[in-house]
Design a protein around this motif. Structure first.
Motif, PDB file in Angstrom:
ATOM      1  N   PRO A 518       0.804  -1.236   0.000  1.00 31.70           N
ATOM      2  CA  PRO A 518       0.000   0.000   0.000  1.00 31.70           C
ATOM      3  C   PRO A 518       0.827   1.271   0.000  1.00 31.70           C
ATOM      4  O   PRO A 518       0.486   2.239  -0.693  1.00 31.70           O
ATOM      5  CB  PRO A 518      -0.822  -0.137   1.287  1.00 31.70           C
ATOM      6  N   ALA A 519       1.899   1.299   0.743  1.00 31.63           N
ATOM      7  CA  ALA A 519       2.704   2.531   0.802  1.00 31.63           C
ATOM      8  C   ALA A 519       3.250   2.876  -0.564  1.00 31.63           C
ATOM      9  O   ALA A 519       3.297   4.041  -0.966  1.00 31.63           O
ATOM     10  CB  ALA A 519       3.831   2.376   1.821  1.00 31.63           C
ATOM     11  N   ILE A 523       2.236   6.392  -2.949  1.00 31.20           N
ATOM     12  CA  ILE A 523       3.195   7.384  -3.487  1.00 31.20           C
ATOM     13  C   ILE A 523       3.194   7.355  -4.997  1.00 31.20           C
ATOM     14  O   ILE A 523       3.340   8.384  -5.658  1.00 31.20           O
ATOM     15  CB  ILE A 523       4.591   7.122  -2.913  1.00 31.20           C
ATOM     16  N   ALA A 524       3.026   6.140  -5.605  1.00 38.62           N
ATOM     17  CA  ALA A 524       2.966   6.038  -7.067  1.00 38.62           C
ATOM     18  C   ALA A 524       1.767   6.803  -7.606  1.00 38.62           C
ATOM     19  O   ALA A 524       1.870   7.477  -8.643  1.00 38.62           O
ATOM     20  CB  ALA A 524       2.898   4.577  -7.475  1.00 38.62           C
ATOM     21  N   ASP A 525       0.599   6.671  -6.934  1.00 39.26           N
ATOM     22  CA  ASP A 525      -0.586   7.415  -7.373  1.00 39.26           C
ATOM     23  C   ASP A 525      -0.346   8.916  -7.260  1.00 39.26           C
ATOM     24  O   ASP A 525      -0.772   9.687  -8.142  1.00 39.26           O
ATOM     25  CB  ASP A 525      -1.796   7.002  -6.533  1.00 39.26           C
ATOM     26  N   ILE A 529       2.888   7.405 -11.274  1.00 34.52           N
ATOM     27  CA  ILE A 529       3.837   6.390 -11.775  1.00 34.52           C
ATOM     28  C   ILE A 529       3.153   5.037 -11.743  1.00 34.52           C
ATOM     29  O   ILE A 529       2.487   4.676 -10.770  1.00 34.52           O
ATOM     30  CB  ILE A 529       5.093   6.353 -10.918  1.00 34.52           C
ATOM     31  N   ASN A 530       3.317   4.270 -12.830  1.00 31.20           N
ATOM     32  CA  ASN A 530       2.779   2.899 -12.886  1.00 31.20           C
ATOM     33  C   ASN A 530       3.790   1.960 -12.249  1.00 31.20           C
ATOM     34  O   ASN A 530       4.951   1.891 -12.686  1.00 31.20           O
ATOM     35  CB  ASN A 530       2.520   2.500 -14.349  1.00 31.20           C
ATOM     36  N   LEU A 531       3.360   1.181 -11.217  1.00 31.23           N
ATOM     37  CA  LEU A 531       4.286   0.287 -10.495  1.00 31.23           C
ATOM     38  C   LEU A 531       4.797  -0.838 -11.379  1.00 31.23           C
ATOM     39  O   LEU A 531       5.947  -1.264 -11.252  1.00 31.23           O
ATOM     40  CB  LEU A 531       3.596  -0.290  -9.250  1.00 31.23           C
ATOM     41  N   ASP A 532       3.968  -1.338 -12.277  1.00 31.63           N
ATOM     42  CA  ASP A 532       4.434  -2.410 -13.179  1.00 31.63           C
ATOM     43  C   ASP A 532       5.546  -1.900 -14.092  1.00 31.63           C
ATOM     44  O   ASP A 532       6.541  -2.596 -14.357  1.00 31.63           O
ATOM     45  CB  ASP A 532       3.254  -2.930 -14.007  1.00 31.63           C
TER      46      ASP A 532
END
Length: 735
Positions: A518-519, A523-525, A529-532
């Protein structure tokens, strides 16, 4: 009753008769003064002659140089003169001064421009290679070359150089003039006058053969003095004859002039006077002796008896009676002698008792005692010293100490200094080698300060065992200090290493293993930024591999630090059950990080072949001490293979010895090996084949002690030159 005459009156009459003797002695004394004065005058006369000849040679050299300066001036004034005119000028000048064999005008390039006599083969010859040319070019000053024999004239010659505007003037000066000066000097008898250059080579002598053969007179003491810069008159010996030589030096070139005469010829007139006076004194002395003899004969007989009786007493015959005399004075003297002899007898007995007592004390000492005189000749030995010199065929008394005891020859200067200054001297741990074994001795020198004859007592103590124990203690203290330092460094490394590895684990979890926590999503949202895509980016940039590499390196550092801590931890002599394979692997890892081994050869470049039997029972031991043994073997093997083996390797074997029911460890290398002499001494304390300052010679002896004494095991070595070495260790499973 016979009349007793007075010895005093008889001696008084005799001494009056011999009173003429002081007159003779006074004459001899006066003759000595006259002799010294006459000798000084003759020596001064010869020295004045030598100095006069030196000045004449200086004048000759000065006039020759002035002649060259005249040629230089005339040549520079007529620069526009033709080549033939200049040659004619040189020829005319050469005809004026016959002492020059040749005169040359040298160009600035070092070539012969003009010369006299003319020789077209020499004209334009390059003389820049000549040493005198080079030196004149450098200094810009007139110079003289060393003397040499001219191949044209066969005479001693010297080259004079004089710089000029566009080159220099060279004059080849024939030194035959000096021989003519020497020949014209009148020296009586077989004396001679000679002149030499600064090296002692003859350049002038009445025997021209000496000059042509360039004989050297440096063996003559006056010539040596002249070469060193001294002048004066000296006595010296040559060919079993004594000579009187006066030597002086020329001011400009330092040449030496020697005036030499046999002493007998130089002082012949003095010897004649001496002989006459000696003969007259001898006659007067004989006459005085004859008169004294006739006068004293009557009173000397009792003294002769007394002298004879005293001689018997001196030889130890104290009971022999003395002859009586008709002279009262002599009878009193006899009574005094008898009292004195009785006292001497008592004192001698006490002295003998004291001597025996002191001898017993000295001989009972375990130290070797050697008495020497001021010339270091042996005067006394105690029983211990005699035993050490028992292999000597000759009596050591009176022999040179350094000859009988060669190891003390290097200390002779220190012993002599102690004798001269009266200060005791101490020489610690002097090493001696006997039958391939090393021993150490302490030497104490006690000068004889209250004794009439100078000398010293030298005490020699064998301190081999004490020295070995001191070295072992020092080595142990070093090992403890190094261990403490290693432990401290390991703890200091562990603290930042733990932070690094913890941070690497967090990075691995947040960025690789659990990227969608979740953390991370939050921060990505926020950043869009897309985590994949981020995970794909890091995989393509090999970030996971780098983090894994950091973790692996950290674990390796942690393992090395753990091994260092275990190895450096002070032993409390407690044994524990240990796996030999694990212990050897830890030791190999420590060896790979050992600075002393890496600075000469990286241990990791050595191939390690492990031949470990599995399964293998553990052994009960002190692990840190066994690691010390294994590390010593690996370090020695690596140093032996350094630069001598193309493909260095260790073969380490661990197996069960069924015959002895013991664990066996073999450490084998492919180094240069050892011969039988080295192999037989390899476990001796302080024995090493390494250069001074590299090793102490204690590593293998300490290892041998650890295996044999502390673990009840065995340690052997097999080796041959060119076939490597193999150390074999047997350990009981439970000592």
């Amino acid at each position: 009753m016979a009349l007793i005459k007075s010895l005093r009156k008889a001696l008084t009459l005799s001494f009056v008769l011999i009173s003429l003797l002081p007159v003779v002695f006074f004459g001899v004394f006066s003759l000595q003064i006259l002799n010294r004065n006459l000798q000084s005058e003759i020596e001064e006369k010869n020295l004045l002659l030598s100095r006069s000849l030196s000045r004449e040679i200086d004048v000759f050299k000065s006039e020759s140089m002035d002649f060259l300066k005249l040629i230089k001036d005339l040549t520079e004034e007529n620069e526009i003169a033709s080549e033939s005119e200049t040659d004619d000028l040189l020829l005319s000048m050469l005809s004026i001064n016959k002492n020059f064999d040749m005169i040359q005008i040298i160009s600035a390039e070092g070539r012969v421009r003009h010369l006299a006599p003319v020789d077209e083969n020499i004209r334009m010859m390059n003389l820049s290679y000549l040493e005198i040319y080079k030196r004149t070019e450098e200094t810009g000053e007139p110079l003289w070359s060393p003397t040499y024999i001219s191949p044209q004239s066969g005479s001693p010659t010297v080259i004079l150089s004089l710089p000029m505007k566009n080159g220099m003037v060279l004059g080849y000066l024939n030194l035959d003039y000096l021989s003519r000066i020497v020949e014209a000097t009148n020296i009586a008898g077989t004396g001679f006058v000679a002149a030499t250059d600064r090296d002692g080579t003859v350049i002038a002598h009445k025997n021209r053969q000496f000059v042509r053969e360039r004989q050297k007179l440096v063996s003559l003491m006056p010539v040596k003095k002249g070469i060193s810069g001294e002048t004066g008159t000296y006595r010296y010996s040559h060919l079993d004859r004594e000579y009187l030589g006066s030597v002086s030096r020329t001011e400009s070139t330092g040449w030496i002039v020697l005036v030499s005469q046999p002493v007998k010829e130089a002082f012949s007139s003095i010897y004649t006077i001496i002989n006459i006076v000696i003969f007259g004194s001898f006659l007067a002395l004989v006459l005085s002796i004859l008169i004294a003899y006739l006068s004293l004969k009557r009173i000397l007989q009792p003294l002769a008896y007394l002298n004879n009786d005293s001689r018997f007493a001196a030889e130890g015959d104290y009971d022999r009676p003395f002859h009586s005399s008709k002279y009262s004075e002599i009878n009193q003297l006899i009574n005094s002698f008898q009292v004195m002899i009785g006292a001497v007898n008592q004192r001698e007995m006490k002295l003998k008792e004291l001597q025996f007592f002191l001898k017993d004390i000295i001989n009972s000492m375990p130290s070797a005692l050697i008495c020497v005189d001021q010339d270091l000749n042996i005067t006394l030995l105690n029983r211990t010293a005699e035993k050490r010199l028992s292999d000597m065929d000759d009596d050591p008394m009176g022999k040179k100490m350094g000859v009988l005891i060669p190891r003390l020859k290097g200390e002779e200067s220190a012993i002599k200094e102690s004798i001269e200054k009266g200060i005791p001297k101490e020489i610690r741990k002097l090493r001696r080698v006997e039958k391939s074994h090393s021993y150490f001795e302490d030497i104490l020198v006690y000068p004889l300060v209250d004794y009439e004859a100078e000398g010293a007592v030298i005490r020699i103590d064998d301190v081999t065992e004490k020295t070995k124990m001191e070295e072992l203690l020092i080595q142990s203290e070093k090992m403890l200090s190094i261990g403490g330092l290693a432990a401290g460094m390991a703890h200091e490394i562990n603290n930042p290493l733990a932070g690094i590895m913890q941070t690497a684990n967090v990075l691995n979890k947040r960025l690789i293993d659990k990227v969608d926590i979740p953390a991370n999503k939050k921060i990505a949202d926020e950043l869009g930024i897309n985590l994949d895509d981020m995970k794909t980016f890091m995989e393509r940039r090999e970030i996971p591999r780098m983090i894994d590499s950091m973790l692996d390196s950290g674990k390796r550092i942690s393992s090395i630090v753990s091994n260092m801590l275990n190895f450096s931890r002070k032993s409390d002599s407690r044994k524990s059950t240990v796996s030999l394979s694990v212990l050897i692997d830890q030791t190999i890892e420590i060896a790979g990080t050992d600075y002393d081994m890496k600075k000469e050869q990286d241990f990791r470049n050595i191939r390690i072949i492990r031949e470990f039997q599995s399964p293998m029972n553990p052994v009960v031991c002190e692990s840190s001490k066994l690691q010390q043994v294994f590390l010593n073997l690996l370090r020695n093997g690596a140093q032996a293979m350094e630069k001598q083996t193309e493909d260095p390797q260790f073969i380490i074997r661990i197996y069960h010895d069924q015959k002895n029911n013991m664990a066996c460890i073999e450490v084998e290398d492919n180094g240069p090996g050892m011969d039988e002499d080295i192999k037989s001494r390899i476990f001796e304390p302080f024995f090493t084949t390494k250069p001074p300052g590299i090793g102490t010679g204690l590593g293998l002896s300490v290892s041998y002690f650890i295996i044999h004494e502390e673990h009840r095991g065995q340690m052997n070595v097999e080796s041959a030159p060119g076939k490597g070495s193999r150390f074999i260790i047997h350990l009981p499973y439970s000592p």
